[in-house]
Design a protein around this motif. Structure first.
Motif, PDB file in Angstrom:
ATOM      1  N   ARG A   1       0.821  -0.678  -0.266  1.00  0.00           N
ATOM      2  CA  ARG A   1      -0.266   0.179   0.327  1.00  0.00           C
ATOM      3  C   ARG A   1       1.221   1.773  -0.164  1.00  0.00           C
ATOM      4  O   ARG A   1       1.741   1.048   1.166  1.00  0.00           O
ATOM      5  CB  ARG A   1      -1.230   0.147   0.968  1.00  0.00           C
ATOM      6  N   GLU A   2       0.751   2.298  -0.739  1.00  0.00           N
ATOM      7  CA  GLU A   2       0.991   3.791  -1.142  1.00  0.00           C
ATOM      8  C   GLU A   2      -0.032   4.175  -0.819  1.00  0.00           C
ATOM      9  O   GLU A   2      -1.475   3.896  -0.610  1.00  0.00           O
ATOM     10  CB  GLU A   2       1.626   3.938  -2.159  1.00  0.00           C
ATOM     11  N   VAL A   3       0.322   5.675   0.056  1.00  0.00           N
ATOM     12  CA  VAL A   3      -0.321   6.741   0.683  1.00  0.00           C
ATOM     13  C   VAL A   3      -1.749   7.374  -0.709  1.00  0.00           C
ATOM     14  O   VAL A   3      -2.601   7.384  -0.579  1.00  0.00           O
ATOM     15  CB  VAL A   3      -0.007   7.915   0.722  1.00  0.00           C
ATOM     16  N   HIS A   4      -1.643   7.203  -1.902  1.00  0.00           N
ATOM     17  CA  HIS A   4      -2.463   7.633  -3.177  1.00  0.00           C
ATOM     18  C   HIS A   4      -3.731   6.229  -3.237  1.00  0.00           C
ATOM     19  O   HIS A   4      -4.121   6.684  -4.227  1.00  0.00           O
ATOM     20  CB  HIS A   4      -1.619   8.117  -4.185  1.00  0.00           C
ATOM     21  N   ASP A   5      -2.803   5.359  -2.751  1.00  0.00           N
ATOM     22  CA  ASP A   5      -3.899   3.992  -3.194  1.00  0.00           C
ATOM     23  C   ASP A   5      -5.431   4.262  -2.625  1.00  0.00           C
ATOM     24  O   ASP A   5      -6.013   4.501  -1.150  1.00  0.00           O
ATOM     25  CB  ASP A   5      -3.249   2.647  -2.765  1.00  0.00           C
ATOM     26  N   GLN A   6      -6.244   3.291  -3.634  1.00  0.00           N
ATOM     27  CA  GLN A   6      -7.810   4.065  -3.460  1.00  0.00           C
ATOM     28  C   GLN A   6      -8.259   3.081  -3.309  1.00  0.00           C
ATOM     29  O   GLN A   6      -8.435   1.536  -4.162  1.00  0.00           O
ATOM     30  CB  GLN A   6      -8.233   4.767  -4.195  1.00  0.00           C
ATOM     31  N   PRO A   7      -9.226   2.816  -1.865  1.00  0.00           N
ATOM     32  CA  PRO A   7     -10.150   1.024  -1.747  1.00  0.00           C
ATOM     33  C   PRO A   7     -10.469   1.204  -2.351  1.00  0.00           C
ATOM     34  O   PRO A   7     -11.662   2.353  -3.182  1.00  0.00           O
ATOM     35  CB  PRO A   7     -10.307   1.483  -0.208  1.00  0.00           C
ATOM     36  N   VAL A   8     -11.419  -0.015  -2.855  1.00  0.00           N
ATOM     37  CA  VAL A   8     -12.886  -0.475  -3.570  1.00  0.00           C
ATOM     38  C   VAL A   8     -13.712  -0.984  -2.612  1.00  0.00           C
ATOM     39  O   VAL A   8     -13.356  -1.268  -1.567  1.00  0.00           O
ATOM     40  CB  VAL A   8     -12.721  -1.132  -4.298  1.00  0.00           C
TER      41      VAL A   8
END
Length: 192
Positions: free
Chosen positions: A173-180
């Motif tokens: 995981r990186e800060v910009h990663d968005q969950p679904v």
């Protein structure tokens, strides 16, 4: 720390690409049939009348039979168009006419509606390299969908499409990663 995560993502993406390239045509066919049925179930379950969906490239789970079904059902489909600035534009294409976009993936031909057109859909269907049990989506590294989802004020349900083997316990995981909100594979629908 960040370079370690980036390295782990690159290694995982390479492994996933190789796995996709090694799938047999009968495995792909079975995956497409199951995926199409599961995507229909998600749309029907949400009573979605307007959706966004991408046109799959060769190694991705095939979205075209689903797109054909949605078009026949009169569901409005917004297709993503990649832009130079890293944002996504949207068009209502019929999915029949396409070209290779700047990011190297198939994109629909149609009138550009601008980045905020996505705010009007009932369901967003996104590609992914892998998804983990918490709903964290790892894409292919270009960031288009992370930027789009991260900038939306009121986001409808977002479902990522992957092959069964790409639903993992954990992805880097990186800060910009968005969950679904959900995951659609050829054999199941998982709500996060």
């Amino acid at each position: 720390m960040d370079s370690d995560i980036a390295h782990r993502k690159r290694a995982l993406r390479a492994e996933l690409r190789e796995r996709r390239q090694n799938m047999t045509s009968s495995e792909r066919e079975a995956a497409t049939t199951g995926l199409t049925e599961n995507l229909k179930s998600v749309v029907n379950g949400l009573s979605a009348r307007s959706i966004s969906c991408y046109l799959s490239s060769y190694n991705e789970p095939d979205t075209r039979p689903f797109v054909n079904w949605a078009t026949a059902e009169g569901i409005r489909i917004l297709f993503p168009i990649s832009r130079e600035d890293g944002l996504l534009d949207w068009t209502v294409g019929d999915g029949d006419e396409e070209f290779t976009g700047i990011s190297g993936v198939p994109e629909a031909v149609g009138t550009l509606l601008g980045p905020i057109a996505i705010n009007d859909v009932d369901l967003i269907i996104v590609p992914a390299a892998a998804i983990d049990e918490s709903g964290l989506r790892m894409g292919w590294g270009r960031g288009y969908f992370d930027k789009t989802l991260g900038s939306m004020e009121k986001c409808p349900p977002v479902y990522a499409v992957v092959f069964d083997s790409e639903y993992l316990q954990e992805v880097p995981r990186e800060v910009h990663d968005q969950p679904v909100n959900g995951i659609v594979t050829p054999t199941r629908i998982i709500t996060v």
